[in-house]
Write a protein that holds these residues in place. Structure first.
Motif, PDB file in Angstrom:
ATOM      1  N   THR A  71      -5.138  94.164 -24.215  1.00  0.00           N
ATOM      2  CA  THR A  71      -5.188  93.046 -25.167  1.00  0.00           C
ATOM      3  C   THR A  71      -5.429  93.479 -26.600  1.00  0.00           C
ATOM      4  OG1 THR A  71      -7.526  92.766 -24.603  1.00  0.00           O
ATOM      5  CG2 THR A  71      -5.931  91.381 -23.438  1.00  0.00           C
ATOM      6  N   SER A  72      -5.897  94.716 -26.803  1.00  0.00           N
ATOM      7  CA  SER A  72      -6.131  95.189 -28.168  1.00  0.00           C
ATOM      8  C   SER A  72      -6.100  96.710 -28.179  1.00  0.00           C
ATOM      9  CB  SER A  72      -7.481  94.690 -28.692  1.00  0.00           C
ATOM     10  OG  SER A  72      -8.544  95.331 -27.990  1.00  0.00           O
ATOM     11  N   GLY A  89      -8.320  98.701 -30.310  1.00  0.00           N
ATOM     12  CA  GLY A  89      -9.445  99.104 -31.138  1.00  0.00           C
ATOM     13  C   GLY A  89      -9.710 100.591 -31.035  1.00  0.00           C
ATOM     14  N   ASN A 114       2.630  96.833 -24.890  1.00  0.00           N
ATOM     15  CA  ASN A 114       1.180  97.041 -25.062  1.00  0.00           C
ATOM     16  C   ASN A 114       0.502  97.777 -23.912  1.00  0.00           C
ATOM     17  OD1 ASN A 114       1.175  95.755 -27.596  1.00  0.00           O
ATOM     18  ND2 ASN A 114       1.019  93.743 -26.620  1.00  0.00           N
ATOM     19  N   ILE A 174     -11.347  99.501 -26.039  1.00  0.00           N
ATOM     20  CA  ILE A 174     -10.294  98.855 -25.250  1.00  0.00           C
ATOM     21  C   ILE A 174     -10.871  98.624 -23.850  1.00  0.00           C
ATOM     22  CG2 ILE A 174      -7.921  98.997 -24.426  1.00  0.00           C
ATOM     23  CD1 ILE A 174      -7.366 101.022 -26.654  1.00  0.00           C
TER      24      ILE A 174
END
Length: 405
Positions: A264-265, A267, A291, A330
């Motif tokens: 989802t990200s 970081g 992703n 993450i």
């Protein structure tokens, strides 16, 4: 690469639909150039030769892009596997620097292809990072940085105090526009689609079982007894070269890959840059268009015909644990695809491009090392010109007999 060298469920052949199935050969035909191998290397050759209006036939023994292409990470960088200093024991510094610059040229070629034909393969330009987490390797990374800066390459040197990443970094070489990434399965099919419109004939499920060298050309015989006659053949079969030569071109290892479920990200991973560490058997990391995190490494010696499933599971667990350690921000990292395959390297980290020294009807385009796709592009450019009578001096870097004697 023979399918026996690929184990596990590879990401790119599982997440993509088959865009086109090509026919198998059902008649005797003639052409000028016979390309053996329907992976990314063969498709690159088909593109460059057909672009020069050279009559070509491409033959793939199995399915298009289901061999070694299915497990390549396509983490594309101009640099070589080893540092410039380490390579000096095998080749002059000048040669490695020339290879770096040719790598940039090949990256530009991919960019030009995408700009002309459209982005149907999740292509992205990327900055790249070479780093170490060991104090004793700081000087080595800094020396590589200094050599690149001295010779005009765009790079920055990172230290622990200037580290923007979430993982331990004692020294890092950050190369601007030093790489790219794409989906190798989609890229192969896009190349073949473009090339077919220019006249390339493509046949899959058509295995070549015999090669006959004639007075004025060459003839290959396929499993079902059909023949293709041409002026030359170009071998683009990766490590599966036994039909054409007894020579062992490279040292094989088995490399392991995992691809996570989409996260989802990202970081702690600014720019989602391409990452490689400085270990002797290094690890590498990239992201995907949907992703995921794709990681590889943990290489071991390749043993033909033997697959150790317990060892592979251990390697996959180590890769997953390494990602989680590097990127604690993450939170949803979970491996979904796990696969491995053979990988070949050479002393000077370069592939083999050109004519067989003893047979001018037998040509090779073997992109060994981590830069296989970039070497294949250089091969496509230089070999198509060679066929038309123009010799590129850069071919000498990749000549087949450079280690002889």
């Amino acid at each position: 690469m023979s399918l026996q060298y690929v184990q596990g469920a590879s990401l790119f052949t599982h997440i993509n639909e088959v865009p086109k199935q090509y026919a198998y050969l059902t008649q005797n035909i003639s052409t000028d150039v016979i390309i053996i191998g329907g992976g990314v290397t063969g498709s690159i050759l088909g593109y460059y030769f057909s672009r020069q209006n050279i009559d070509c036939v491409l033959l793939e023994k199995s399915r298009i892009a289901f061999g070694s292409t299915s497990i390549t990470t396509t983490l594309l960088q101009y640099e070589l596997d080893s540092s410039l200093r380490d390579l000096e024991q095998y080749t002059p510094l000048e040669n490695s620097l020339k290879a770096y610059k040719l790598g940039l040229k090949a990256l530009d070629e991919i960019d030009a292809f995408i700009n002309e034909q459209g982005n149907n393969c999740d292509y992205e330009k990327k900055d790249t990072l070479l780093y170490t987490s060991k104090k004793e390797e700081i000087a080595e990374v800094e020396e590589e940085y200094n050599l690149r800066k001295t010779h005009g390459f765009s790079a920055e040197f990172l230290t622990a105090s200037s580290n923007p990443f979430s993982f331990d970094l004692k020294a890092g070489l950050y190369a601007m526009d030093g790489g790219a990434q794409l989906d190798p399965y989609k890229y192969t099919h896009q190349l073949l689609d473009v090339s077919s419109q220019k006249g390339l004939q493509v046949f899959e499920n058509t295995e070549v079982v015999k090669v006959n060298y004639l007075d004025h050309g060459v003839e290959v015989e396929t499993t079902y007894g059909y023949k293709v006659k041409g002026k030359i053949i170009i071998v683009a079969t990766g490590y599966n070269t036994q039909l054409f030569t007894k020579r062992n071109f490279g040292v094989k290892t088995t490399t392991f890959n995992i691809a996570t479920k989409p996260v989802t990200s990202f970081g702690g991973w600014p720019g989602r840059v391409l990452i490689r560490d400085n270990s002797s058997t290094y690890h590498y990391f990239r992201t995907t268009a949907d992703n995921r995190i794709l990681a590889g490494g943990e290489d071991i010696s390749f043993v033909p015909g033997i697959f150790n499933e317990d060892a592979a599971l251990e390697k996959y667990e180590l890769l997953e644990a390494r990602i989680k350690t590097m990127f604690p921000l993450i939170k949803d990292i979970e491996a979904e695809y796990k696969y491995c395959g053979a990988f070949a390297s050479t002393q000077d980290n370069l592939g083999f491009l050109g004519k067989d020294p003893k047979n001018d009807k037998l040509w090779y385009c073997l992109g060994y090392g981590a830069n296989g796709i970039l070497f294949a592009i250089l091969g496509g450019m230089m070999l198509s010109k060679l066929y038309l009578g123009t010799f590129d001096e850069n071919l000498k870097l990749f000549k087949l007999d450079r280690f002889d004697g």
